[in-house]
Design a protein around this motif. Sequence first.
Motif, PDB file in Angstrom:
ATOM      1  N   PRO A 236       2.952 -55.656 -35.888  1.00 22.66           N
ATOM      2  CA  PRO A 236       2.481 -55.559 -34.500  1.00 22.66           C
ATOM      3  C   PRO A 236       3.781 -55.342 -33.770  1.00 22.66           C
ATOM      4  CG  PRO A 236       2.467 -57.764 -35.270  1.00 22.66           C
ATOM      5  CD  PRO A 236       2.764 -57.027 -36.698  1.00 22.66           C
ATOM      6  N   ASN A 237       4.996 -55.643 -34.016  1.00 23.55           N
ATOM      7  CA  ASN A 237       5.977 -55.439 -33.314  1.00 23.55           C
ATOM      8  C   ASN A 237       6.683 -54.038 -33.147  1.00 23.55           C
ATOM      9  OD1 ASN A 237       6.985 -55.842 -36.057  1.00 23.55           O
ATOM     10  ND2 ASN A 237       9.055 -55.966 -35.207  1.00 23.55           N
ATOM     11  N   VAL A 238       6.207 -53.229 -34.090  1.00 23.72           N
ATOM     12  CA  VAL A 238       6.774 -51.704 -34.053  1.00 23.72           C
ATOM     13  C   VAL A 238       5.745 -51.038 -33.479  1.00 23.72           C
ATOM     14  CG1 VAL A 238       7.290 -49.857 -35.691  1.00 23.72           C
ATOM     15  CG2 VAL A 238       7.827 -52.252 -36.369  1.00 23.72           C
ATOM     16  N   LYS A 239       6.127 -50.112 -32.116  1.00 21.86           N
ATOM     17  CA  LYS A 239       5.250 -49.472 -31.426  1.00 21.86           C
ATOM     18  C   LYS A 239       5.672 -47.821 -31.529  1.00 21.86           C
ATOM     19  CE  LYS A 239       2.897 -52.949 -30.082  1.00 21.86           C
ATOM     20  NZ  LYS A 239       1.573 -53.188 -31.031  1.00 21.86           N
ATOM     21  N   ILE A 240       4.686 -46.957 -31.932  1.00 19.18           N
ATOM     22  CA  ILE A 240       5.393 -45.603 -31.754  1.00 19.18           C
ATOM     23  C   ILE A 240       5.038 -44.992 -30.316  1.00 19.18           C
ATOM     24  CG2 ILE A 240       4.948 -43.236 -32.582  1.00 19.18           C
ATOM     25  CD1 ILE A 240       4.674 -44.493 -35.226  1.00 19.18           C
ATOM     26  N   SER A 241       5.837 -44.716 -29.331  1.00 21.73           N
ATOM     27  CA  SER A 241       5.754 -44.243 -28.125  1.00 21.73           C
ATOM     28  C   SER A 241       5.723 -42.976 -28.011  1.00 21.73           C
ATOM     29  CB  SER A 241       6.895 -45.073 -27.335  1.00 21.73           C
ATOM     30  OG  SER A 241       8.156 -44.506 -27.739  1.00 21.73           O
TER      31      SER A 241
ATOM     32  N   ASP B 256       2.110 -62.930 -42.682  1.00 22.12           N
ATOM     33  CA  ASP B 256       1.503 -63.678 -43.953  1.00 22.12           C
ATOM     34  C   ASP B 256       2.836 -63.626 -45.111  1.00 22.12           C
ATOM     35  OD1 ASP B 256       1.758 -61.116 -44.969  1.00 22.12           O
ATOM     36  OD2 ASP B 256      -0.259 -60.808 -44.854  1.00 22.12           O
ATOM     37  N   ASP B 257       2.436 -64.365 -46.215  1.00 21.88           N
ATOM     38  CA  ASP B 257       3.528 -64.479 -47.210  1.00 21.88           C
ATOM     39  C   ASP B 257       4.089 -63.231 -47.759  1.00 21.88           C
ATOM     40  OD1 ASP B 257       3.434 -67.180 -47.322  1.00 21.88           O
ATOM     41  OD2 ASP B 257       1.865 -67.248 -48.712  1.00 21.88           O
ATOM     42  N   ILE B 258       3.390 -62.046 -48.155  1.00 21.06           N
ATOM     43  CA  ILE B 258       3.848 -60.846 -48.371  1.00 21.06           C
ATOM     44  C   ILE B 258       4.743 -60.101 -47.433  1.00 21.06           C
ATOM     45  CG2 ILE B 258       3.292 -58.532 -49.111  1.00 21.06           C
ATOM     46  CD1 ILE B 258       0.595 -59.568 -50.288  1.00 21.06           C
ATOM     47  N   LEU B 259       4.403 -60.292 -46.168  1.00 26.25           N
ATOM     48  CA  LEU B 259       5.103 -60.010 -45.211  1.00 26.25           C
ATOM     49  C   LEU B 259       6.507 -60.679 -45.022  1.00 26.25           C
ATOM     50  CD1 LEU B 259       2.711 -58.586 -42.536  1.00 26.25           C
ATOM     51  CD2 LEU B 259       3.917 -57.065 -44.282  1.00 26.25           C
ATOM     52  N   ASN B 260       6.454 -61.830 -45.197  1.00 23.24           N
ATOM     53  CA  ASN B 260       7.501 -62.727 -45.076  1.00 23.24           C
ATOM     54  C   ASN B 260       8.540 -62.254 -46.039  1.00 23.24           C
ATOM     55  OD1 ASN B 260       6.712 -64.167 -42.716  1.00 23.24           O
ATOM     56  ND2 ASN B 260       5.817 -65.882 -43.988  1.00 23.24           N
TER      57      ASN B 260
ATOM     58  N   ARG C 159       2.922 -46.186 -41.316  1.00 16.85           N
ATOM     59  CA  ARG C 159       2.354 -47.193 -42.085  1.00 16.85           C
ATOM     60  C   ARG C 159       3.149 -48.590 -41.453  1.00 16.85           C
ATOM     61  NH1 ARG C 159       3.396 -43.513 -46.431  1.00 16.85           N
ATOM     62  NH2 ARG C 159       1.227 -42.790 -47.009  1.00 16.85           N
ATOM     63  N   ILE C 160       4.386 -48.403 -41.286  1.00 21.70           N
ATOM     64  CA  ILE C 160       5.054 -49.719 -40.717  1.00 21.70           C
ATOM     65  C   ILE C 160       4.598 -50.067 -39.468  1.00 21.70           C
ATOM     66  CG2 ILE C 160       7.333 -50.138 -39.904  1.00 21.70           C
ATOM     67  CD1 ILE C 160       8.715 -48.212 -41.963  1.00 21.70           C
TER      68      ILE C 160
ATOM     69  N   MET D 166       8.978 -59.424 -47.713  1.00 23.13           N
ATOM     70  CA  MET D 166       9.552 -58.282 -47.398  1.00 23.13           C
ATOM     71  C   MET D 166      10.655 -58.598 -46.264  1.00 23.13           C
ATOM     72  SD  MET D 166       5.965 -55.709 -47.197  1.00 23.13           S
ATOM     73  CE  MET D 166       7.118 -54.748 -45.842  1.00 23.13           C
ATOM     74  N   ILE D 167      10.382 -59.039 -45.344  1.00 20.10           N
ATOM     75  CA  ILE D 167      11.216 -59.192 -44.277  1.00 20.10           C
ATOM     76  C   ILE D 167      12.440 -60.032 -44.638  1.00 20.10           C
ATOM     77  CG2 ILE D 167      11.575 -60.413 -42.119  1.00 20.10           C
ATOM     78  CD1 ILE D 167       8.587 -59.527 -41.549  1.00 20.10           C
ATOM     79  N   LEU D 168      12.264 -61.207 -45.684  1.00 22.97           N
ATOM     80  CA  LEU D 168      13.477 -61.917 -45.917  1.00 22.97           C
ATOM     81  C   LEU D 168      14.123 -60.925 -46.901  1.00 22.97           C
ATOM     82  CD1 LEU D 168      11.693 -65.484 -46.561  1.00 22.97           C
ATOM     83  CD2 LEU D 168      13.385 -64.576 -44.794  1.00 22.97           C
ATOM     84  N   GLY D 169      13.693 -60.177 -47.580  1.00 21.99           N
ATOM     85  CA  GLY D 169      14.524 -59.252 -48.961  1.00 21.99           C
ATOM     86  C   GLY D 169      15.140 -58.471 -48.084  1.00 21.99           C
ATOM     87  N   VAL D 170      14.806 -57.738 -46.894  1.00 21.01           N
ATOM     88  CA  VAL D 170      15.432 -56.593 -46.153  1.00 21.01           C
ATOM     89  C   VAL D 170      16.695 -57.419 -45.413  1.00 21.01           C
ATOM     90  CG1 VAL D 170      15.462 -55.222 -43.951  1.00 21.01           C
ATOM     91  CG2 VAL D 170      13.537 -55.204 -45.821  1.00 21.01           C
ATOM     92  N   GLU D 171      16.352 -58.527 -44.818  1.00 20.68           N
ATOM     93  CA  GLU D 171      17.414 -59.277 -44.028  1.00 20.68           C
ATOM     94  C   GLU D 171      18.581 -59.723 -45.059  1.00 20.68           C
ATOM     95  OE1 GLU D 171      15.340 -62.619 -42.320  1.00 20.68           O
ATOM     96  OE2 GLU D 171      14.537 -61.604 -40.632  1.00 20.68           O
ATOM     97  N   LYS D 172      18.314 -60.355 -46.332  1.00 21.62           N
ATOM     98  CA  LYS D 172      19.177 -60.328 -47.151  1.00 21.62           C
ATOM     99  C   LYS D 172      20.036 -59.339 -47.515  1.00 21.62           C
ATOM    100  CE  LYS D 172      17.181 -64.262 -49.407  1.00 21.62           C
ATOM    101  NZ  LYS D 172      16.149 -64.905 -50.598  1.00 21.62           N
ATOM    102  N   LYS D 173      19.523 -58.060 -47.844  1.00 21.78           N
ATOM    103  CA  LYS D 173      20.270 -56.834 -47.979  1.00 21.78           C
ATOM    104  C   LYS D 173      21.215 -56.310 -46.853  1.00 21.78           C
ATOM    105  CE  LYS D 173      16.964 -55.228 -51.671  1.00 21.78           C
ATOM    106  NZ  LYS D 173      16.099 -53.916 -51.907  1.00 21.78           N
ATOM    107  N   LEU D 174      20.677 -56.673 -45.703  1.00 26.08           N
ATOM    108  CA  LEU D 174      21.510 -56.177 -44.486  1.00 26.08           C
ATOM    109  C   LEU D 174      22.635 -57.240 -44.261  1.00 26.08           C
ATOM    110  CD1 LEU D 174      18.504 -55.300 -41.972  1.00 26.08           C
ATOM    111  CD2 LEU D 174      20.079 -53.706 -43.161  1.00 26.08           C
ATOM    112  N   LYS D 175      22.722 -58.335 -44.750  1.00 27.86           N
ATOM    113  CA  LYS D 175      23.864 -59.332 -44.626  1.00 27.86           C
ATOM    114  C   LYS D 175      25.021 -58.983 -45.733  1.00 27.86           C
ATOM    115  CE  LYS D 175      21.141 -63.019 -42.746  1.00 27.86           C
ATOM    116  NZ  LYS D 175      20.714 -64.331 -42.825  1.00 27.86           N
TER     117      LYS D 175
END
Length: 68
Positions: free
Chosen positions: A27-32, A53-57, A21-22, A59-68
């Motif tokens: 598009p930057n995640v490739k299963i090799s 888009d806004d939803i993915l943005n 699903r990811i 999600m990404i910002l939420g994950v980035e905040k949790k990682l900091k």
Amino acid sequence: MFEHLRIQNNLTQKLLRNFYRINYHFPNVKISATPFEEDEFLNIDLSDFLKKDDILNEMILGVEKKLK
């Protein structure tokens, strides 16, 4: 014994589907290589996250905040 193997297989398949699903949504995640087909393990290539888009943005910002 068989019940344990069935449960383990189910958990493994669910985890793999999450990575697929990811792969579909980012598009930057490739299963090799997939387990037991091309390799023994799941191999993933990652590049920088492109914000689509806004939803993915969000999600990404939420994950980035949790990682900091």
